[in-house]
Design a protein around this motif. Sequence first.
Motif, PDB file in Angstrom:
ATOM      1  N   UNK A   1      27.267 -19.046   0.175  1.00  0.00           N
ATOM      2  CA  UNK A   1      28.722 -18.986   0.020  1.00  0.00           C
ATOM      3  C   UNK A   1      29.103 -18.386  -1.329  1.00  0.00           C
ATOM      4  N   UNK A   2      28.399 -18.810  -2.382  1.00  0.00           N
ATOM      5  CA  UNK A   2      28.747 -18.417  -3.746  1.00  0.00           C
ATOM      6  C   UNK A   2      28.215 -17.037  -4.112  1.00  0.00           C
ATOM      7  N   UNK A   3      26.917 -16.805  -3.869  1.00  0.00           N
ATOM      8  CA  UNK A   3      26.279 -15.582  -4.357  1.00  0.00           C
ATOM      9  C   UNK A   3      26.399 -14.407  -3.399  1.00  0.00           C
ATOM     10  N   UNK A   4      26.406 -14.678  -2.092  1.00  0.00           N
ATOM     11  CA  UNK A   4      26.503 -13.597  -1.105  1.00  0.00           C
ATOM     12  C   UNK A   4      27.923 -13.394  -0.596  1.00  0.00           C
TER      13      UNK A   4
ATOM     14  N   UNK B   1       0.807  -1.211   0.000  1.00  0.00           N
ATOM     15  CA  UNK B   1       0.000   0.000   0.000  1.00  0.00           C
ATOM     16  C   UNK B   1       0.846   1.270   0.000  1.00  0.00           C
ATOM     17  N   UNK B   2       1.896   1.315   0.829  1.00  0.00           N
ATOM     18  CA  UNK B   2       2.652   2.565   0.971  1.00  0.00           C
ATOM     19  C   UNK B   2       3.525   2.851  -0.237  1.00  0.00           C
ATOM     20  N   UNK B   3       3.899   1.814  -0.993  1.00  0.00           N
ATOM     21  CA  UNK B   3       4.767   2.040  -2.135  1.00  0.00           C
ATOM     22  C   UNK B   3       6.164   2.449  -1.692  1.00  0.00           C
ATOM     23  N   UNK B   4       6.895   3.101  -2.566  1.00  0.00           N
ATOM     24  CA  UNK B   4       8.247   3.525  -2.238  1.00  0.00           C
ATOM     25  C   UNK B   4       9.284   2.440  -2.382  1.00  0.00           C
ATOM     26  N   UNK B   5       8.829   1.205  -2.590  1.00  0.00           N
ATOM     27  CA  UNK B   5       9.703   0.064  -2.870  1.00  0.00           C
ATOM     28  C   UNK B   5      10.770  -0.208  -1.809  1.00  0.00           C
ATOM     29  N   UNK B   6      10.428  -0.235  -0.519  1.00  0.00           N
ATOM     30  CA  UNK B   6      11.423  -0.679   0.459  1.00  0.00           C
ATOM     31  C   UNK B   6      11.736  -2.155   0.244  1.00  0.00           C
ATOM     32  N   UNK B   7      12.931  -2.552   0.561  1.00  0.00           N
ATOM     33  CA  UNK B   7      13.331  -3.956   0.444  1.00  0.00           C
ATOM     34  C   UNK B   7      13.047  -4.664   1.764  1.00  0.00           C
TER      35      UNK B   7
ATOM     36  N   UNK C   1      18.598  -8.799  -7.359  1.00  0.00           N
ATOM     37  CA  UNK C   1      17.334  -9.514  -7.431  1.00  0.00           C
ATOM     38  C   UNK C   1      17.064 -10.214  -6.107  1.00  0.00           C
ATOM     39  N   UNK C   2      15.838 -10.118  -5.639  1.00  0.00           N
ATOM     40  CA  UNK C   2      15.477 -10.763  -4.370  1.00  0.00           C
ATOM     41  C   UNK C   2      15.480 -12.276  -4.531  1.00  0.00           C
ATOM     42  N   UNK C   3      16.131 -12.956  -3.592  1.00  0.00           N
ATOM     43  CA  UNK C   3      16.209 -14.413  -3.627  1.00  0.00           C
ATOM     44  C   UNK C   3      16.366 -14.938  -2.211  1.00  0.00           C
ATOM     45  N   UNK C   4      15.844 -16.133  -1.955  1.00  0.00           N
ATOM     46  CA  UNK C   4      15.941 -16.738  -0.634  1.00  0.00           C
ATOM     47  C   UNK C   4      17.264 -17.487  -0.480  1.00  0.00           C
ATOM     48  N   UNK C   5      17.782 -17.497   0.757  1.00  0.00           N
ATOM     49  CA  UNK C   5      19.062 -18.147   1.019  1.00  0.00           C
ATOM     50  C   UNK C   5      19.019 -18.911   2.335  1.00  0.00           C
ATOM     51  N   UNK C   6      19.690 -20.060   2.353  1.00  0.00           N
ATOM     52  CA  UNK C   6      19.964 -20.791   3.583  1.00  0.00           C
ATOM     53  C   UNK C   6      21.231 -20.231   4.210  1.00  0.00           C
TER      54      UNK C   6
ATOM     55  N   UNK D   1       4.068 -16.870   1.755  1.00  0.00           N
ATOM     56  CA  UNK D   1       3.441 -15.571   1.561  1.00  0.00           C
ATOM     57  C   UNK D   1       4.431 -14.571   0.968  1.00  0.00           C
ATOM     58  N   UNK D   2       5.654 -14.573   1.497  1.00  0.00           N
ATOM     59  CA  UNK D   2       6.679 -13.663   0.988  1.00  0.00           C
ATOM     60  C   UNK D   2       6.963 -13.952  -0.483  1.00  0.00           C
ATOM     61  N   UNK D   3       7.098 -15.228  -0.837  1.00  0.00           N
ATOM     62  CA  UNK D   3       7.350 -15.566  -2.238  1.00  0.00           C
ATOM     63  C   UNK D   3       6.171 -15.160  -3.121  1.00  0.00           C
ATOM     64  N   UNK D   4       4.951 -15.359  -2.622  1.00  0.00           N
ATOM     65  CA  UNK D   4       3.765 -14.994  -3.395  1.00  0.00           C
ATOM     66  C   UNK D   4       3.724 -13.493  -3.680  1.00  0.00           C
ATOM     67  N   UNK D   5       4.010 -12.674  -2.677  1.00  0.00           N
ATOM     68  CA  UNK D   5       3.983 -11.226  -2.872  1.00  0.00           C
ATOM     69  C   UNK D   5       5.124 -10.776  -3.769  1.00  0.00           C
ATOM     70  N   UNK D   6       6.264 -11.423  -3.672  1.00  0.00           N
ATOM     71  CA  UNK D   6       7.396 -11.090  -4.540  1.00  0.00           C
ATOM     72  C   UNK D   6       7.029 -11.310  -6.008  1.00  0.00           C
ATOM     73  N   UNK D   7       6.410 -12.442  -6.280  1.00  0.00           N
ATOM     74  CA  UNK D   7       6.089 -12.787  -7.665  1.00  0.00           C
ATOM     75  C   UNK D   7       4.830 -12.098  -8.163  1.00  0.00           C
ATOM     76  N   UNK D   8       3.858 -11.871  -7.280  1.00  0.00           N
ATOM     77  CA  UNK D   8       2.582 -11.313  -7.705  1.00  0.00           C
ATOM     78  C   UNK D   8       2.589  -9.791  -7.813  1.00  0.00           C
ATOM     79  N   UNK D   9       3.330  -9.123  -6.913  1.00  0.00           N
ATOM     80  CA  UNK D   9       3.262  -7.664  -6.841  1.00  0.00           C
ATOM     81  C   UNK D   9       4.598  -6.976  -7.109  1.00  0.00           C
ATOM     82  N   UNK D  10       5.627  -7.734  -7.398  1.00  0.00           N
ATOM     83  CA  UNK D  10       6.909  -7.123  -7.714  1.00  0.00           C
ATOM     84  C   UNK D  10       7.615  -6.508  -6.532  1.00  0.00           C
ATOM     85  N   UNK D  11       7.229  -6.901  -5.314  1.00  0.00           N
ATOM     86  CA  UNK D  11       7.888  -6.395  -4.115  1.00  0.00           C
ATOM     87  C   UNK D  11       9.262  -7.054  -3.966  1.00  0.00           C
TER      88      UNK D  11
END
Length: 336
Positions: free
Chosen positions: A295-298, A114-120, A239-244, A161-171
């Motif tokens: 280890x590799x990407x971060x 709702x607020x926009x501004x694209x915070x990460x 790009x937003x991505x999940x990590x162990x 939920x986080x993955x759904x919002x990332x893919x559905x709304x571009x957050x």
Amino acid sequence: MTKRALIIGVSGQDGAYLSHLLLHKGYEIHGTSRDIERADLSRLDQLGVRDSIRLHSANLIEYRSILEVLRATEPDEIYNLSAQSSVALSFEQPIETLNSIVTATLQLLEAIRLVGGKPRLYNSSSSEMYGSTEGGGRANEDMPFRPRSPYGVSKAAAHWLVESYRKSYGIYACSGILFNHESPLRPERFVTRKIVRSAVDIARGGKRRLRLGNLDVVRDWGWAPDYVDGMWRMLQQDTARDFVLATGEPFSLREFTEAAFAQLDLDWERYVDFDSQLLRPYDVQCTVGDPSRANTELRWCATTKGSQLLRKLVKAEIARCEAAERNEGQSIESLF
């Protein structure tokens, strides 16, 4: 320009260490707790960062509350670290656990949309989502979730939920799947702190017995300051991505107990009793992570583990006891 971070759940172990890290990187820090006037801010005091953080009250269960704090702070980065964090307690309080994790995450995602501004957004997921990795190797980002506790179930739901919002709304939203990470800031209800505290008390001539449950469980234990560095690195990616985040090394509770007592030249078997009342209704026998992607990407890896982790925990507990005897507050910033 100075970056602005909002740490939701700033008063906990991870919130305190993350505040310390980001302040040293030049961030402006805003932190929330459900009721900041009544919150336990001692962890921030121990790291010497309390006076450098702008504190706010915010309850993620109340949509208006989180919306107001987002509008007031206009953060570049949001770290969602707030929730009931005890697996054992989740069996006693499953409804509260689900609300504090799932409902709260949904409210936060909706407020960001709702607020926009694209915070990460960084979301704190958990190794408990996997259930037991015994026989299946180390858990990576592609392993299916099979949670065994209300806490694990709640974290898995929030993760999706986080993955759904990332893919559905571009957050820009990602989740860190963190395996066990310890520090002197852990509350005493956590078994690692309980073991170290008891060992130090025994060595100093105090408490004589320690009661534990299943000593055969295997966990992947690391050092909390390493893990908050991983959180920050996740939000610096294009790009937003999940990590162990994990050490990748198995360590049983029996080995942890033995090593803690050995740091004090004590034979743990002389002081530890088995207590069946401490067994969980549906326990995870083994959980070990695979941090290869991080280890590799971060360019992230766990620097403190095993005996080095135990040395830090025992050293801090001894210092805490000595400070208490002198009626002084104890700073642990020197442990970094």
